[in-house]
Design a protein around this motif. Structure first.
Motif, PDB file in Angstrom:
ATOM      1  N   ARG A 111     -32.994 -33.057 -17.974  1.00 12.56           N
ATOM      2  CA  ARG A 111     -33.897 -33.987 -17.428  1.00 12.56           C
ATOM      3  C   ARG A 111     -32.901 -34.372 -15.923  1.00 12.56           C
ATOM      4  N   LYS A 112     -31.922 -35.193 -16.921  1.00  8.27           N
ATOM      5  CA  LYS A 112     -31.168 -36.251 -16.406  1.00  8.27           C
ATOM      6  C   LYS A 112     -30.339 -35.428 -15.440  1.00  8.27           C
ATOM      7  N   LYS A 113     -30.402 -34.235 -15.410  1.00 12.35           N
ATOM      8  CA  LYS A 113     -29.385 -34.020 -14.616  1.00 12.35           C
ATOM      9  C   LYS A 113     -30.283 -33.405 -13.125  1.00 12.35           C
ATOM     10  N   ILE A 114     -31.537 -33.065 -13.336  1.00 12.89           N
ATOM     11  CA  ILE A 114     -32.703 -32.557 -11.978  1.00 12.89           C
ATOM     12  C   ILE A 114     -32.303 -33.922 -11.380  1.00 12.89           C
ATOM     13  N   LEU A 115     -32.616 -34.927 -12.124  1.00  7.05           N
ATOM     14  CA  LEU A 115     -32.798 -36.386 -11.502  1.00  7.05           C
ATOM     15  C   LEU A 115     -31.261 -37.304 -10.297  1.00  7.05           C
ATOM     16  N   PHE A 116     -30.462 -36.336 -11.448  1.00 11.56           N
ATOM     17  CA  PHE A 116     -28.694 -37.517 -10.232  1.00 11.56           C
ATOM     18  C   PHE A 116     -29.183 -35.870  -9.795  1.00 11.56           C
ATOM     19  N   THR A 117     -29.146 -34.776  -9.123  1.00 11.17           N
ATOM     20  CA  THR A 117     -29.284 -34.526  -8.108  1.00 11.17           C
ATOM     21  C   THR A 117     -29.597 -34.841  -7.249  1.00 11.17           C
ATOM     22  N   LEU A 161     -31.276 -37.879  -7.006  1.00  8.56           N
ATOM     23  CA  LEU A 161     -30.383 -38.945  -6.781  1.00  8.56           C
ATOM     24  C   LEU A 161     -29.533 -38.799  -5.408  1.00  8.56           C
ATOM     25  N   ILE A 162     -28.372 -37.753  -6.046  1.00 11.10           N
ATOM     26  CA  ILE A 162     -27.437 -37.203  -4.859  1.00 11.10           C
ATOM     27  C   ILE A 162     -28.159 -37.026  -3.377  1.00 11.10           C
ATOM     28  N   ILE A 163     -28.805 -36.231  -3.213  1.00 12.83           N
ATOM     29  CA  ILE A 163     -29.704 -35.820  -2.115  1.00 12.83           C
ATOM     30  C   ILE A 163     -30.512 -36.588  -0.996  1.00 12.83           C
ATOM     31  N   VAL A 164     -31.022 -37.763  -2.546  1.00 14.47           N
ATOM     32  CA  VAL A 164     -31.263 -38.890  -0.766  1.00 14.47           C
ATOM     33  C   VAL A 164     -30.479 -39.546  -1.000  1.00 14.47           C
ATOM     34  N   ILE A 165     -29.225 -39.751  -1.651  1.00 13.61           N
ATOM     35  CA  ILE A 165     -27.778 -40.524  -0.578  1.00 13.61           C
ATOM     36  C   ILE A 165     -28.004 -39.902   0.698  1.00 13.61           C
ATOM     37  N   GLY A 181     -20.919 -33.726  -3.172  1.00 12.07           N
ATOM     38  CA  GLY A 181     -21.255 -31.724  -3.853  1.00 12.07           C
ATOM     39  C   GLY A 181     -20.676 -31.936  -4.924  1.00 12.07           C
ATOM     40  N   GLU A 182     -19.751 -32.448  -5.493  1.00 14.71           N
ATOM     41  CA  GLU A 182     -18.603 -32.250  -6.042  1.00 14.71           C
ATOM     42  C   GLU A 182     -19.544 -32.597  -7.470  1.00 14.71           C
ATOM     43  N   GLN A 183     -19.866 -33.591  -6.887  1.00 19.43           N
ATOM     44  CA  GLN A 183     -20.572 -34.567  -8.066  1.00 19.43           C
ATOM     45  C   GLN A 183     -21.950 -33.955  -8.592  1.00 19.43           C
ATOM     46  N   ILE A 184     -22.308 -33.131  -7.895  1.00 23.32           N
ATOM     47  CA  ILE A 184     -23.939 -32.240  -7.979  1.00 23.32           C
ATOM     48  C   ILE A 184     -23.556 -31.332  -9.764  1.00 23.32           C
ATOM     49  N   ASN A 185     -21.830 -30.648  -8.828  1.00 22.57           N
ATOM     50  CA  ASN A 185     -21.458 -29.727 -10.023  1.00 22.57           C
ATOM     51  C   ASN A 185     -21.049 -30.530 -10.895  1.00 22.57           C
ATOM     52  N   LYS A 186     -20.351 -31.329 -10.978  1.00 24.47           N
ATOM     53  CA  LYS A 186     -20.172 -31.303 -12.486  1.00 24.47           C
ATOM     54  C   LYS A 186     -21.240 -32.290 -13.555  1.00 24.47           C
ATOM     55  N   ASN A 187     -22.444 -33.331 -13.087  1.00 23.54           N
ATOM     56  CA  ASN A 187     -22.968 -33.813 -13.454  1.00 23.54           C
ATOM     57  C   ASN A 187     -25.015 -33.360 -13.324  1.00 23.54           C
ATOM     58  N   GLY A 188     -25.039 -32.270 -11.985  1.00 28.06           N
ATOM     59  CA  GLY A 188     -25.953 -31.986 -11.710  1.00 28.06           C
ATOM     60  C   GLY A 188     -26.484 -30.102 -11.955  1.00 28.06           C
ATOM     61  N   LEU A 240     -26.674 -29.451  -0.924  1.00 27.13           N
ATOM     62  CA  LEU A 240     -26.504 -30.617   0.655  1.00 27.13           C
ATOM     63  C   LEU A 240     -26.605 -29.541   1.558  1.00 27.13           C
ATOM     64  N   LEU A 241     -26.632 -28.285   1.342  1.00 28.07           N
ATOM     65  CA  LEU A 241     -26.972 -27.485   3.060  1.00 28.07           C
ATOM     66  C   LEU A 241     -27.853 -27.684   2.922  1.00 28.07           C
ATOM     67  N   PHE A 242     -29.459 -26.549   1.544  1.00 30.35           N
ATOM     68  CA  PHE A 242     -30.244 -26.780   0.936  1.00 30.35           C
ATOM     69  C   PHE A 242     -30.863 -27.305   1.775  1.00 30.35           C
ATOM     70  N   ALA A 243     -30.531 -29.013   1.340  1.00 29.61           N
ATOM     71  CA  ALA A 243     -31.471 -29.831   1.978  1.00 29.61           C
ATOM     72  C   ALA A 243     -31.512 -30.103   2.860  1.00 29.61           C
ATOM     73  N   GLY A 244     -30.182 -30.406   3.800  1.00 31.65           N
ATOM     74  CA  GLY A 244     -30.342 -30.082   5.501  1.00 31.65           C
ATOM     75  C   GLY A 244     -30.797 -29.592   6.100  1.00 31.65           C
ATOM     76  N   ILE A 245     -31.257 -28.202   5.842  1.00 31.64           N
ATOM     77  CA  ILE A 245     -32.272 -27.239   5.951  1.00 31.64           C
ATOM     78  C   ILE A 245     -33.553 -27.406   6.027  1.00 31.64           C
TER      79      ILE A 245
END
Length: 453
Positions: free
Chosen positions: A15-21, A23-27, A191-198, A206-211
């Motif tokens: 759940r923490k990883k999903i929320l972190f991901t 958060l990055i998408i919102v940013i 994107g690298e932060q998602i790889n580490k913590n998401g 991020l490509l998915f979010a943009g499309i």
């Protein structure tokens, strides 16, 4: 997939990883609406609307705008999107095959991969700088073509402010290009932060979010076509629902083909080591139908979008070059034929650099594995090469159909401007499926027993 997400949400760590991901998408989305300095946004919107009327969605600009979730047309800090990183990764993959030192570096384990990743980052920043500079000169070219004869600055029709001193103009150019480049580096870091913590691959997310952010634009455009039906163009009462049905059918088809594979049977010989017997089991070698994924489409569309993009920058009025560049319009038959041929060519090229039949045959021979009815060594390599060739053809034809279907549909129905092309749909479905699989694998590692119930 939704059940997988629901079950993963009940695990605190996931759940923490999903929320972190999220958060990055919102940013990422916030950065996609913050404009760079020294731009008149009203004038920029006017310029982009005029360009859209001229077919900007058929060029590299429209392609970048779709991948960035509309940030490119608004000249925001994330206008370059994730495209520079994708291009950098592709370049590095090709160089690792063509340049022996890079190939050896890629095979040196974790340390080698870290060095390759560092080089990829530098190349990404360089490409972002080049792309940002090109975008600035596009805006400047727009200023030059739309400026009044007197040269006076009119805030309502020029995207770039006009300065009385050369220093101010150069400073504005430096700031605009620097912000575009910094946005590229920041997206790469997110994107690298998602790889580490998401969860999932950060760049793909991020490509998915943009499309996906462009979906409301497509829905709104479909609504406009539906209104045209109410105004007398009754054919849109059929064409709009047909587009929705085809869109859902394409999603199902892509989902089916993403998991499709050709399984080559493998038989391992029995061998005795001490008092124990090893081997003797039967298994298979899976080969996916879509070996190259969406890469052949990205390669082909990037190359074919160059002529139309040059036409938008240069804007020839008449003569040979105008006729030559018009021939590459996405609404012409030449574009469709070249698109089909390039997708086939790049599909085989990408399979060639990803799979080596001789190496696969040698690995089987070293592990006492054989394909039933095929002799080890060269015959096995030839057999695998033949299978790869046939599978690649099927996958390339699949990609060609998905890529050309929106173009053919637009030409047949005159419904232009729909941003959900074949490439976008393949990326959306592929990222969603890969993320769901990663969630399932992480739940299995935590010995969670309920996600398959």
């Amino acid at each position: 997939m939704f059940k997988t997400i629901k079950n993963a949400w009940s695990i605190p760590d996931l759940r923490k990883k999903i929320l972190f991901t999220l958060l990055i998408i919102v940013i990422f989305r916030i950065g996609s609406v913050i404009p760079v300095p020294f731009l008149n946004m009203d004038a920029l919107a006017h310029v982009m609307n005029n360009a859209a009327g001229s077919g900007v969605d058929d060029t590299l600009v429209g392609y970048l705008n779709t991948l960035s979730g509309g940030a490119f047309s608004n000249a925001t800090i994330f206008a370059m999107g994730i495209t520079p990183y994708i291009n950098s990764s592709i370049i590095m993959q090709l160089l690792c095959v063509a340049i022996p030192p890079l190939e050896r570096l890629s095979k040196e384990g974790e340390e080698g991969r870290k060095k390759i990743a560092a080089i990829t980052r530098y190349v990404t920043v360089g490409l972002g700088l080049i792309q940002g500079t090109a975008y600035y000169f596009f805006l400047k070219n727009t200023y030059d073509t739309q400026a009044p004869a007197s040269g006076d600055w009119t805030p309502t029709n020029l995207p770039l402010a006009k300065y009385t001193s050369g220093f101010s103009m150069w400073f504005a150019a430096f700031v605009i290009i620097f912000v575009f480049t910094a946005g590229t580096a920041l997206i790469m870091w997110l994107g690298e932060q998602i790889n580490k913590n998401g969860i999932g691959n950060g760049i793909s997310i991020l490509l998915f979010a943009g499309i996906v952010a462009r979906l409301p634009y497509t829905v709104n455009l479909l609504g406009e076509y539906w209104k045209l039906g109410a105004q007398g163009s009754t054919q849109y009462y059929v064409l709009v629902p047909l587009f929705v049905v085809l869109f859902l059918a394409v999603i199902w088809f892509i989902t089916f083909m993403q998991d499709a594979e050709r399984r080559i049977p493998i038989q391992y010989a029995k061998r005795v080591v001490g008092r124990k017997m090893y081997g003797g089991q039967s298994t298979h070698l899976p080969i996916k139908v879509t070996l190259g994924g969406v890469m052949p489409i990205i390669f082909a569309s990037s190359i074919l979008s160059i002529p139309s993009t040059i036409q938008m920058f240069v804007q020839p009025k008449e003569g040979f070059w105008k006729s030559f560049l018009d021939a590459f319009s996405t609404r012409g038959w030449l574009y469709a034929v070249l698109y089909f041929v390039l997708i086939l060519a790049f599909a085989y090229f990408y399979t060639t650099i990803q799979y080596n039949p001789i190496e696969m045959a040698n690995n089987l021979k070293q592990n006492n594995g054989t394909i039933p009815g095929i002799r080890p060594g060269r015959p096995t390599a030839d057999f695998i090469a033949k299978i790869l060739s046939r599978i690649t053809l099927i996958g390339a034809l699949f990609l060609s159909v998905i890529a050309l279907l929106p173009i053919l549909y637009s030409d047949a129905t005159q419904m232009y401007g729909l941003s959900m092309g074949g490439t976008s749909v393949i990326i959306i479905v592929g990222v969603a499926l890969d993320t769901a699989k990663q969630l399932e694998s992480q739940m299995m590692m935590r010995h969670y027993k309920g996600f398959l119930d």
